[in-house]
Design a protein around this motif. Structure first.
Motif: not given
Length: 193
Positions: A25, A28, A142, A157-160, A184, A187-188, A191-192
């Motif tokens: 990501g 993003h 992140c 992991v970088y999110g939107k 957030e 959640t990242l 989910n990863h």
């Protein structure tokens, strides 16, 4: 070549193969304008890992005590770090962080304020929400997903970017915004894995 670029290249050469770093990501992170990267904190190596995985140079707040250490006091400012007094509202650090964001730079922040001892994502401090609300910076969550063990996969992991428009319009508090940012990040991370 400045010290930051040199150190970034050196650290990337060492850490990427040791921890088999995988980046998700990074698209993003906007190419220009102020960006606030908010990430969990699991290891002392988190700042350099974010620094080598972000496509843009990142400035970090670092605890004030580090700036009193003989070697670090001259090194840290050249690595884009600036001091913060922990455990209190440090107005100078807040001003410096906001100025960097308004100048279109990237500021990395660990909202928890300290490393997690067990790797779980804790409660964030209101500073992250303060920066998010007081600047026009893109707020990018992140998640650093460990472990930091030789030859084990480390994922960044970088999110939107979080949409701040509605939060600013309804005058959300810094505490509420920080909670949203931390959710957030969690959640990242979930989910990863």
């Amino acid at each position: 070549m400045n010290l930051y670029s040199f150190a970034r290249g050196l650290v990337k050469t060492v850490l990427t193969p040791v921890y088999r770093i995988r980046i998700v990501g990074k698209e993003h992170i906007p190419d220009e304008g102020g960006v606030l990267i908010c990430t969990n904190h699991i290891n002392v190596l988190d700042p350099p890992v974010v620094g080598i995985t972000s496509p843009r140079p990142v400035s970090f707040m670092a605890k004030e005590e580090l700036f009193n250490a003989p070697v670090l006091k001259n090194l840290l400012p050249n690595l884009n770090a600036f001091p913060v007094k922990r455990g209190m509202s440090d107005r100078e650090a807040l001003r410096r962080g906001l100025a960097q964001l308004k100048d279109g730079k990237v500021v990395g922040l660990f909202p928890e304020g300290t490393r997690s001892k067990d790797g779980t994502i804790g409660k964030g401090l209101a500073g992250a929400g303060f920066f998010a609300l007081r600047s026009d910076a893109a707020v990018v969550p992140c998640a650093i997903i460990g472990p930091y063990k030789f030859a084990k996969r480390l994922k960044v992991v970088y999110g939107k970017p979080i949409n701040m428009t509605e939060l600013k319009e309804r005058k959300a508090s810094a505490v509420e915004v920080t909670e949203i940012i931390m959710n957030e990040i969690k959640t990242l991370s979930d989910n990863h894995r």
